[in-house]
Design an enzyme around this catalytic site. Structure first.
Site, PDB file in Angstrom:
ATOM      1  N   SER A  89      52.611  42.269  48.509  1.00 21.88           N
ATOM      2  CA  SER A  89      51.907  43.302  49.271  1.00 21.88           C
ATOM      3  C   SER A  89      52.418  44.694  48.922  1.00 21.88           C
ATOM      4  CB  SER A  89      52.082  43.064  50.773  1.00 21.88           C
ATOM      5  OG  SER A  89      51.585  44.157  51.509  1.00 21.88           O
ATOM      6  N   ARG A  91      51.646  47.151  50.585  1.00 21.30           N
ATOM      7  CA  ARG A  91      51.849  47.819  51.870  1.00 21.30           C
ATOM      8  C   ARG A  91      53.293  47.705  52.327  1.00 21.30           C
ATOM      9  NH1 ARG A  91      49.120  46.456  57.812  1.00 21.30           N
ATOM     10  NH2 ARG A  91      49.990  48.295  58.843  1.00 21.30           N
ATOM     11  N   ARG A 148      51.008  53.808  48.329  1.00 13.55           N
ATOM     12  CA  ARG A 148      50.313  52.839  47.477  1.00 13.55           C
ATOM     13  C   ARG A 148      48.907  53.296  47.086  1.00 13.55           C
ATOM     14  NH1 ARG A 148      48.108  47.572  50.838  1.00 13.55           N
ATOM     15  NH2 ARG A 148      46.576  48.654  52.129  1.00 13.55           N
ATOM     16  N   ASN A 164      42.384  22.833  44.533  1.00  9.70           N
ATOM     17  CA  ASN A 164      42.226  21.433  44.154  1.00  9.70           C
ATOM     18  C   ASN A 164      41.704  21.390  42.718  1.00  9.70           C
ATOM     19  OD1 ASN A 164      39.220  21.230  44.092  1.00  9.70           O
ATOM     20  ND2 ASN A 164      39.383  21.549  46.302  1.00  9.70           N
ATOM     21  N   ARG A 166      39.103  20.135  41.295  1.00  9.48           N
ATOM     22  CA  ARG A 166      37.697  20.476  41.058  1.00  9.48           C
ATOM     23  C   ARG A 166      37.544  21.990  40.920  1.00  9.48           C
ATOM     24  NH1 ARG A 166      32.501  18.916  44.909  1.00  9.48           N
ATOM     25  NH2 ARG A 166      30.897  19.141  43.291  1.00  9.48           N
ATOM     26  N   ARG A 175      36.702  31.336  33.555  1.00  8.05           N
ATOM     27  CA  ARG A 175      37.685  32.359  33.169  1.00  8.05           C
ATOM     28  C   ARG A 175      38.242  32.207  31.754  1.00  8.05           C
ATOM     29  NH1 ARG A 175      36.043  36.038  36.685  1.00  8.05           N
ATOM     30  NH2 ARG A 175      36.219  35.344  38.853  1.00  8.05           N
TER      31      ARG A 175
END
Length: 208
Positions: A89, A91, A148, A164, A166, A175
């Site tokens: 994060s 933040r 940030r 999972n 699948r 991708r």
């Protein structure tokens, strides 16, 4: 300022033999063919169900990866909805902290430019300016969640991703494709290599 390359780490054990036996046991309930389970039946069974499109069976197992990449890439990763994510994060992370971050920002080197490319040199100069301004803002009292606002897509981030199998297949088909963003594809190919080595019956049919 630090510049690094993206990397992928498999989190936890991934015993391919145990996983495919687990998937077979779940899948054979659909056909009430448990009596056909043998020491060597899992791979053939899973190969057949994948060919038939019965991929819901492989949702009974999955894998977790720790991915180090730039924040722009994570914007694409988290679009995959059937998954769990835990991400560094901006933040709450104070990058001027010497103990945690060495007092500097870390950026991911873009894979599409060589070190002597003019665009890379311009990018590097810009990242240095961003780090300088981030430090100045923190010195002026800006909190990390305020400072940030100037951080770029190239900022290094770490994200745990659990899917999972699948969904990992779906992820990798999208991708690793040539039309995928080069930096996203760079990460996806590393994940594909690990999963295909561990459980080839689930991933070898994906065309790279």
């Amino acid at each position: 300022m630090k510049i690094i390359r993206p990397e992928v780490e498999l989190v936890g054990e991934l015993d391919g033999e145990k996983i495919i036996k687990h998937i077979e046991r779940a899948g054979r309930v659909c056909y009430k063919s448990e009596s056909r389970i043998s020491d060597n039946s899992a791979e053939k069974f899973i190969g057949n169900i994948l060919k038939s499109g019965h991929e819901s069976v492989i949702e009974h197992a999955g894998a977790t990866f720790k991915i180090i990449c730039d924040r722009g890439v994570t914007h694409e990763i988290v679009r995959h909805r059937v998954a769990s994510y835990s991400q560094e994060s901006t933040r709450y992370c104070d990058y001027t902290n010497d103990e945690k971050f060495g007092g500097e920002l870390t950026f991911i080197k873009p894979c599409f430019w060589s070190d002597d490319d003019e665009n890379f040199l311009l990018w590097k100069e810009t990242m240095q300016k961003i780090e300088d301004v981030y430090r100045d803002m923190r010195k002026n009292g800006a909190r990390p969640e305020e400072a940030r606002s100037i951080l770029p897509n190239s900022l290094k981030t770490e994200i745990f991703v659990t899917m999972n199998f699948r969904e990992w297949r779906h992820f990798l088909k999208l991708r690793t494709a040539k039309r995928a963003h080069p930096q996203m594809r760079e990460i996806a190919l590393q994940i594909y290599k690990i999963l295909n080595e561990k459980i080839p019956v689930l991933f070898a049919d994906i065309e790279i």
